[in-house]
Design an enzyme around this catalytic site. Structure first.
Site, short mmCIF file in Angstrom:
data_model
loop_
_atom_site.label_atom_id
_atom_site.label_comp_id
_atom_site.label_asym_id
_atom_site.label_seq_id
_atom_site.Cartn_x
_atom_site.Cartn_y
_atom_site.Cartn_z
N PHE A 33 5.87 3.66 0.99
CA PHE A 33 5.49 2.33 0.17
C PHE A 33 5.53 1.17 1.32
CE2 PHE A 33 5.61 -1.19 -2.58
CZ PHE A 33 4.66 -1.04 -3.56
N GLU A 34 4.27 0.39 1.37
CA GLU A 34 4.30 -0.67 2.52
C GLU A 34 4.20 -1.96 1.87
OE1 GLU A 34 4.09 -0.59 6.17
OE2 GLU A 34 4.17 1.57 6.23
N MET A 35 5.24 -2.68 1.97
CA MET A 35 5.15 -3.99 1.28
C MET A 35 4.30 -4.95 2.28
SD MET A 35 6.92 -3.80 -1.50
CE MET A 35 8.16 -2.85 -2.04
N SER A 82 0.94 -1.19 -0.03
CA SER A 82 0.25 0.09 0.07
C SER A 82 0.94 1.16 -0.04
CB SER A 82 -0.88 -0.16 1.24
OG SER A 82 -0.27 0.14 2.41
#
Length: 346
Positions: free
Chosen positions: A283-285, A220
């Site tokens: 940016f979240e993995m 996200s």
């Protein structure tokens, strides 16, 4: 002749060790917690701090365009590295930051692979038009589990435990106003304030169970949300997000949602945007390398595509900045992108 590493406030270089799945250092052995009896992450397959340093130095020796700089030290006196590609100071500059949280390492794995990628002909013509700064593993003490607070909440399997916090239990991604910790001070004083940075992507990991449009998200994103961010900085940030979304969400294996994050200036994406007018993107993995909640731990089978997702993100970003297409990208997708319903802790 290849330039030497530039050191700022360095007391010495730590001993180096090559990290491989078959021959890891003592601090890197052991499996992380399992979820449902399967997909246990093996921290021995991740770079240790020493292994990362060895990797960076090997790439520095191979790549004329790469320069390593030590920007400071962690609480436990580990040198913090900056990988620089600066061809022309007048070019736009992008900063990639990984592992403010020590238990979020696959973005670092991807960033290291991207550094190798930059030394190949695949990026020919790109480095002439964009400057790239990469800070991998800002929180090296947390990444090594070398901390001064209790780890009783973590599953005690005798291995290396990656922790969110730094050695004294501080969340570095809440220290961007007070700047008390040496890691945060190094980032601000010797990167954010030293270089004329236009864009920054702060790479993290989140939980594993979030959906968008009925599909499990692979990550996200979120632009700066502090009320003091200038409108033009916000717009540039949203364009940066559009570049990443278009590159990742179109792959078929990457599915991106809108992160439900906070607005405090003490958070990295907000602090950099407010204090330095840098266009920023969180940016979240999907998933974490180690966590007291087993449901948030990524499995070994997920490593490959998440690392690939990081490389795709970084590569698309530098290309869009280099060719100027980031200036005209359509960012209206933000208006309809579904937001996660659960509040995360970036």
């Amino acid at each position: 002749m290849k330039k030497k590493i530039i050191a700022l406030s360095v007391t010495g270089i730590l001993a180096l060790g090559v990290i491989t799945p078959a021959a890891s250092t003592a601090l890197a052995v052991g499996n992380g917690p399992s979820y449902g009896g399967n997909e246990s992450i093996q921290t021995s397959n991740l770079y240790t701090y020493d292994g990362m340093v060895e990797y960076l130095k090997k790439q520095d020796a191979k790549q004329d365009a790469l320069q390593l700089e030590v920007i400071g030290q962690t609480v436990k006196k580990r040198d913090i590295y900056l990988a620089k590609y600066i061809t022309d100071p007048s070019n736009p500059t992008v900063l990639f930051l990984t592992q403010q949280h020590g238990n979020e390492q696959l973005t670092t794995e991807g960033a290291l692979e991207f550094i190798k990628h930059l030394g190949t002909n695949k990026t020919k013509g790109v480095l002439e038009n964009v400057n790239i700064l990469i800070v991998p593993m800002l929180n090296a003490d947390g990444a090594m589990g070398d901390v001064n607070f209790s780890l009783e909440d973590y599953i005690a399997d005798g291995g290396r435990h990656l922790t969110r916090y730094n050695a004294v239990g501080t969340d570095l991604n809440r220290d961007h106003v007070d700047k008390i910790q040496p890691e945060t001070q190094a980032l601000h004083e010797n990167v954010l304030q030293k270089y004329d940075i236009d864009y920054m992507i702060d790479l993290h990991h989140q939980g594993t169970d979030y959906e968008r449009d009925g599909k499990l998200v692979s990550g996200s994103m979120l632009y700066p949300t502090n009320e003091n961010v200038k409108p033009e900085v916000l717009e540039k940030s949203q364009k940066l997000g559009a570049v990443v979304f278009n590159a990742v969400d179109s792959t078929g294996w990457g599915h991106i949602g809108k992160y439900n994050g906070g607005s405090g200036e003490n958070i990295g994406r907000n602090g950099a945007a407010v204090q330095y007018d840098i266009a920023t993107l969180l940016f979240e993995m999907r998933g974490m390398s180690d966590h007291e909640d087993p449901s948030r731990v990524i499995g070994q089978k997920s490593n490959g595509y998440l690392i690939k997702q990081t490389i795709t993100t970084l590569d698309a970003t530098v290309r869009a900045i280099a060719d100027g297409s980031i200036e005209t990208v359509d960012y209206s997708f933000w208006d309809t992108l579904a937001t996660q319903t659960i509040r995360e802790t970036e």
